[in-house]
Design a protein around this motif. Structure first.
Motif, PDB file in Angstrom:
ATOM      1  N   MET A  90      -3.060   6.182   4.971  1.00  0.00           N
ATOM      2  CA  MET A  90      -1.520   5.588   4.139  1.00  0.00           C
ATOM      3  C   MET A  90      -0.999   6.839   4.289  1.00  0.00           C
ATOM      4  O   MET A  90       0.335   6.705   4.365  1.00  0.00           O
ATOM      5  CB  MET A  90      -2.108   4.961   2.834  1.00  0.00           C
ATOM      6  N   ALA A 102       0.592  -1.030   7.594  1.00  0.00           N
ATOM      7  CA  ALA A 102       0.842  -0.652   6.336  1.00  0.00           C
ATOM      8  C   ALA A 102       2.571  -1.057   6.083  1.00  0.00           C
ATOM      9  O   ALA A 102       3.192  -1.167   7.140  1.00  0.00           O
ATOM     10  CB  ALA A 102       0.741   0.887   6.340  1.00  0.00           C
ATOM     11  N   ASN A 131       0.930  -1.353  -0.159  1.00  0.00           N
ATOM     12  CA  ASN A 131       0.101   0.062  -0.188  1.00  0.00           C
ATOM     13  C   ASN A 131       0.876   1.168   0.034  1.00  0.00           C
ATOM     14  O   ASN A 131       0.486   2.104  -0.787  1.00  0.00           O
ATOM     15  CB  ASN A 131      -0.851  -0.077   1.066  1.00  0.00           C
TER      16      ASN A 131
END
Length: 159
Positions: A109, A157, A64
């Motif tokens: 993110m 992440a 990601n």
């Protein structure tokens, strides 16, 4: 603090607008960076992220978000904090799988990648807990839900 944010879009996927991305980066930097700061953020597709993930992390497939902190000698006194790469299709699919609002996941993110540029990590359990708590504080201050809700699959992440 003055932020110079260079956003490069190399994905056909819809991506957040520059104002939102700037707001998320600034929220992650707030109180943690006082001087001028330069960050490059590249929004990519699956193929480019797969190449980067395999080249730099030796992991198969896309991820990601990746962060590349600047390693310039301090005597240069340049404001470059580093580079963040976010894979738009992966973010969209993760948001769908985790039943999260797409904008909230993009915010997460972006904050996550920015914190990595500042030296935060989640390799050790104590580091992961501290980073997750900080991400939660930043995101809830931006009026997004906690990204680590108990009813959602917990995953870090990959930055």
């Amino acid at each position: 603090m003055n932020l110079h944010l260079d956003i490069q879009c190399a994905s056909a996927e819809p991506v957040p607008d520059e104002d939102d991305i700037r707001r998320w980066v600034l929220a992650a930097l707030a109180g943690r960076r006082r001087s001028d700061t330069e960050v490059s953020l590249r929004l990519v597709d699956i193929a480019e992220m797969t190449t980067l993930n395999e080249s730099y992390r030796h992991k198969t497939g896309p991820t990601n978000v990746l962060s590349f902190p600047s390693d310039l000698p301090p005597e240069l006194e340049l404001p470059l904090l580093g580079d963040i790469v976010i894979c738009a299709p992966v973010v969209r699919e993760e948001a769908r799988q985790q039943a999260k609002a797409l904008e909230a996941h993009w915010a997460h993110m972006t904050v996550h990648g920015t914190l990595h540029l500042l030296g935060y990590d989640h390799i050790e359990e104590a580091e992961a807990e501290a980073m997750e708590a900080l991400e939660t504080d930043i995101l809830t201050a931006l009026n997004y839900p906690c990204p680590y809700q108990d009813n959602l699959p917990k995953e870090h992440a990959d930055a």
